[in-house]
Structure formats: structure tokens, C-alpha cells
Design an enzyme around this catalytic site. Structure first.
Site, PDB file in Angstrom:
ATOM      1  N   GLU A 113      -6.742   4.935   7.918  1.00 15.05           N
ATOM      2  CA  GLU A 113      -6.465   6.336   7.570  1.00 15.05           C
ATOM      3  C   GLU A 113      -7.667   6.950   6.861  1.00 15.05           C
ATOM      4  OE1 GLU A 113      -2.791   5.523   5.528  1.00 15.05           O
ATOM      5  OE2 GLU A 113      -1.878   4.991   7.446  1.00 15.05           O
ATOM      6  N   LYS A 120       0.206   4.227  -0.263  1.00 12.37           N
ATOM      7  CA  LYS A 120      -0.423   5.411   0.341  1.00 12.37           C
ATOM      8  C   LYS A 120      -0.168   6.622  -0.566  1.00 12.37           C
ATOM      9  CE  LYS A 120      -0.128   3.168   4.792  1.00 12.37           C
ATOM     10  NZ  LYS A 120       0.038   3.267   6.234  1.00 12.37           N
ATOM     11  N   GLY A 137       2.858   2.338  10.836  1.00 12.20           N
ATOM     12  CA  GLY A 137       3.861   3.391  10.674  1.00 12.20           C
ATOM     13  C   GLY A 137       4.559   3.789  11.957  1.00 12.20           C
ATOM     14  N   ASN A 178       0.880  -1.167   0.000  1.00 13.89           N
ATOM     15  CA  ASN A 178       0.000   0.000   0.000  1.00 13.89           C
ATOM     16  C   ASN A 178       0.912   1.210   0.000  1.00 13.89           C
ATOM     17  OD1 ASN A 178      -1.815   2.039   0.466  1.00 13.89           O
ATOM     18  ND2 ASN A 178      -2.432   1.369   2.513  1.00 13.89           N
ATOM     19  N   HIS A 196      -9.383   1.266   5.060  1.00 13.87           N
ATOM     20  CA  HIS A 196      -8.125   1.534   5.771  1.00 13.87           C
ATOM     21  C   HIS A 196      -8.387   2.532   6.903  1.00 13.87           C
ATOM     22  CE1 HIS A 196      -4.019   2.602   6.661  1.00 13.87           C
ATOM     23  NE2 HIS A 196      -3.642   1.533   5.983  1.00 13.87           N
ATOM     24  N   SER A 255       3.731  -2.039  10.418  1.00 14.49           N
ATOM     25  CA  SER A 255       5.185  -2.166  10.633  1.00 14.49           C
ATOM     26  C   SER A 255       5.709  -3.566  10.310  1.00 14.49           C
ATOM     27  CB  SER A 255       5.562  -1.755  12.061  1.00 14.49           C
ATOM     28  OG  SER A 255       5.202  -0.402  12.289  1.00 14.49           O
ATOM     29  N   GLU A 298      -5.176  -4.669  10.622  1.00 10.29           N
ATOM     30  CA  GLU A 298      -4.128  -3.671  10.845  1.00 10.29           C
ATOM     31  C   GLU A 298      -4.399  -2.921  12.146  1.00 10.29           C
ATOM     32  OE1 GLU A 298      -2.314  -2.617   6.698  1.00 10.29           O
ATOM     33  OE2 GLU A 298      -3.870  -1.186   7.205  1.00 10.29           O
TER      34      GLU A 298
HETATM   35  P1  13P Z   1       3.222   0.376   7.681  1.00  9.89           P
HETATM   36  O1  13P Z   1       3.720  -0.917   7.063  1.00  9.89           O
HETATM   37  O2  13P Z   1       3.969   1.580   7.157  1.00  9.89           O
HETATM   38  O3  13P Z   1       3.154   0.312   9.166  1.00  9.89           O
HETATM   39  O4  13P Z   1       1.722   0.583   7.150  1.00  9.89           O
HETATM   40  C1  13P Z   1       0.826  -0.469   7.240  1.00  9.89           C
HETATM   41  C2  13P Z   1      -0.386  -0.101   6.494  1.00  9.89           C
HETATM   42  O5  13P Z   1      -1.123   0.774   6.894  1.00  9.89           O
HETATM   43  C3  13P Z   1      -0.672  -0.828   5.241  1.00  9.89           C
HETATM   44  O6  13P Z   1      -1.951  -0.557   4.777  1.00  9.89           O
END
Ligand code: 13P
Length: 250
Positions: free
Chosen positions: A96, A11, A172, A9, A94, A212, A166
Site C-alpha cells: 500500500e 493500517k 483484503g 498491521n 508494504h 487474508s 504478501e
Molecule cells: P489482510 O489480512 O486484511 O488481507 O491484510 C494483509 C496485510 O496487508 C497485512 O500487512
């Protein structure tokens, strides 16, 4: 057996040229993987990246789609448009998007339905906040997220759903759920799926871990029986890092 998957992803990272370059590099370094490999890119990259990965083992996903089919929705991108680029998947739900763009379970339900109706497979994200984990409410939260947006689907539609667990506190942050913590809730999620769609469908549902995840912790996570792969943010932005995670499948 559920399909093993490593999905990236990106982003809101990489301009178009950088995205094309990364996709090209991935086609060169990822050969005969022991899992499905998907990259999730921003909308504007999709059509170009689809050309770059044609004939390779890499598949393409969008990171979102609209909750309306078409019409006067300035700036939105429909599921049909996503599909027309050559993408086969869309990431929905997601944290976010839920948090920063106020996507409710009802909105996500509409998006899921439009995605499926347009022939896309859905990578549906669920996961609890740190506060909810500390209150030991993670099971309740993930079950409600599933019930709110995807558990109304038919058994036939369900075949096109991939779940990504997640935990928000691990995204992150460099803080990964331990393999045992992840396995515990993945097993719970699978049991929720079994309650609605039966044990066989549950066994065939891919449940990915995200938060992560990197080459160093992927082998331990992927060794767990209910972890069928990963949804990767930061570590999907460099070919070598992403390949390191794919290689965790041997
Ligand atoms: P990270 O791998 O950067 O922690 O992000 C995970 C994520 O949100 C994947 O959709």
C-alpha cells in the site's frame, strides 16, 4: 530455527481510544503464546499503546517511518522518534505504501537503513500483483524487491530483518494464497536469502505470510516448513480474531 511470529498491521484503522482499548484487550486474552506477538499501529497510538502493553508478551511496531533522519520534513515521523515511543519494530515496504505513496526501492532502502541505525527491527514486505502472478513472474518480483532494498545489508544487520510475503491479490480480498502456493514462494525467498547470507542465516530468517490470513486458514499455512507466521491486516482489528491466529501455533 526461525522465530515464529504473528504480527498485526492495523493500517489506518482505530482512533486513539479504540486502539488503546484493543491493545488492553489483547493483553488480557493473549497469555503465554507459542510465538512472538507484535502489533503494528498508527504513529499516534504508539506511545500510549507502549504503556498499555508494558510487561505483557505483546510487542509494538510502527507501520512506517521517514527516509530522512530529521529536519524540515513537515508531517514526517523519523525512525528515531518511533524508537523513542517504545516501539521495537517498523513495517516497511508494504504494497500500500509502494502503490499509494510511491515508495521506490531506493526510498525503502533509506528507510530500512535509518530504522536499523536507530535500533528498530524491520518487517520488510514483498509480494507480486495479480498481473505478475498470472504472468508467472512472482519469483522475479520478490527477488528484485529484496535486492533493491535489503540485500546490501551486512550479515549483522540482516539479523534484524523479518520478511513478510504478501501477494497483493490476497490483501483484503478474502482470497488467500493456498498453503502450497505460499510455501512454494516462501521456500524460494529463503533460497534467495541463503544465496546472499548463507543457509544458516536463511534458516533463522522469519518469513511471514500476509493476505487474508485468518484463524480458519492459519493452521494450514503455519504448518508449512517455510511459513514462520503471519502479518495480519483485517483480522488483527478484533482481539478474538487475532488471538485465533496466534492460537494456530498451538
Ligand atoms: P489482510 O489480512 O486484511 O488481507 O491484510 C494483509 C496485510 O496487508 C497485512 O500487512
Amino acid at each position: 530455527m526461525a522465530k515464529k511470529i504473528v504480527a498485526g498491521n492495523w493500517k489506518m484503522n482505530k482512533n486513539l481510544q479504540e486502539g488503546i482499548a484493543l491493545a488492553k484487550e489483547l493483553t488480557e486474552v493473549v497469555k503465554n503464546p507459542n510465538c512472538d506477538v507484535i502489533i503494528g499501529t498508527p504513529f499516534i497510538h504508539l506511545a500510549s499503546v507502549a504503556e498499555v502493553i508494558k510487561g505483557s508478551c505483546i510487542q509494538l511496531s510502527a507501520e512506517n517511518c521517514a527516509n530522512k533522519a530529521s529536519g524540515a520534513y513537515t508531517g514526517e515521523v523519523s525512525a528515531e522518534m518511533v524508537k523513542s515511543t517504545g516501539a521495537e519494530y517498523v513495517i516497511l515496504g508494504h504494497s500500500e505504501r509502494r502503490e499509494y505513496y510511491a515508495e521506490t526501492p531506493e526510498i525503502l532502502k533509506e528507510k530500512v537503513e535509518l530504522a536499523l541505525a536507530n535500533g528498530l527491527k524491520v518487517i520488510f514486505c514483498i509480494g507480486e500483483s495479480l498481473e505478475e502472478r498470472e504472468a508467472n513472474k512472482q519469483n522475479e518480483v520478490v527477488k528484485a524487491e529484496l535486492a533493491g532494498s535489503v540485500f546490501h545489508l551486512s550479515a549483522e544487520q540482516w539479523k534484524n530483518i523479518i520478511i513478510a510475503y504478501e501477494p497483493i491479490w490476497a490483501i483484503g480480498t478474502g482470497k488467500t494464497a493456498t498453503a502450497d502456493q505460499a510455501e512454494e514462494i516462501h521456500a524460494y525467498i529463503r533460497s534467495c536469502v541463503a544465496e546472499v547470507y548463507g543457509a544458516e542465516a536463511a534458516a533463522e530468517t522469519s518469513i511471514l505470510y500476509g493476505g487474508s490470513c485468518k484463524a480458519s486458514n492459519a493452521p494450514e499455512l503455519f504448518a508449512k516448513p517455510d511459513i514462520d507466521g503471519g502479518l495480519i491486516g483485517g483480522a488483527s482489528l478484533k482481539a478474538a480474531d487475532f488471538k485465533g491466529i496466534i492460537d494456530a501455533w498451538g
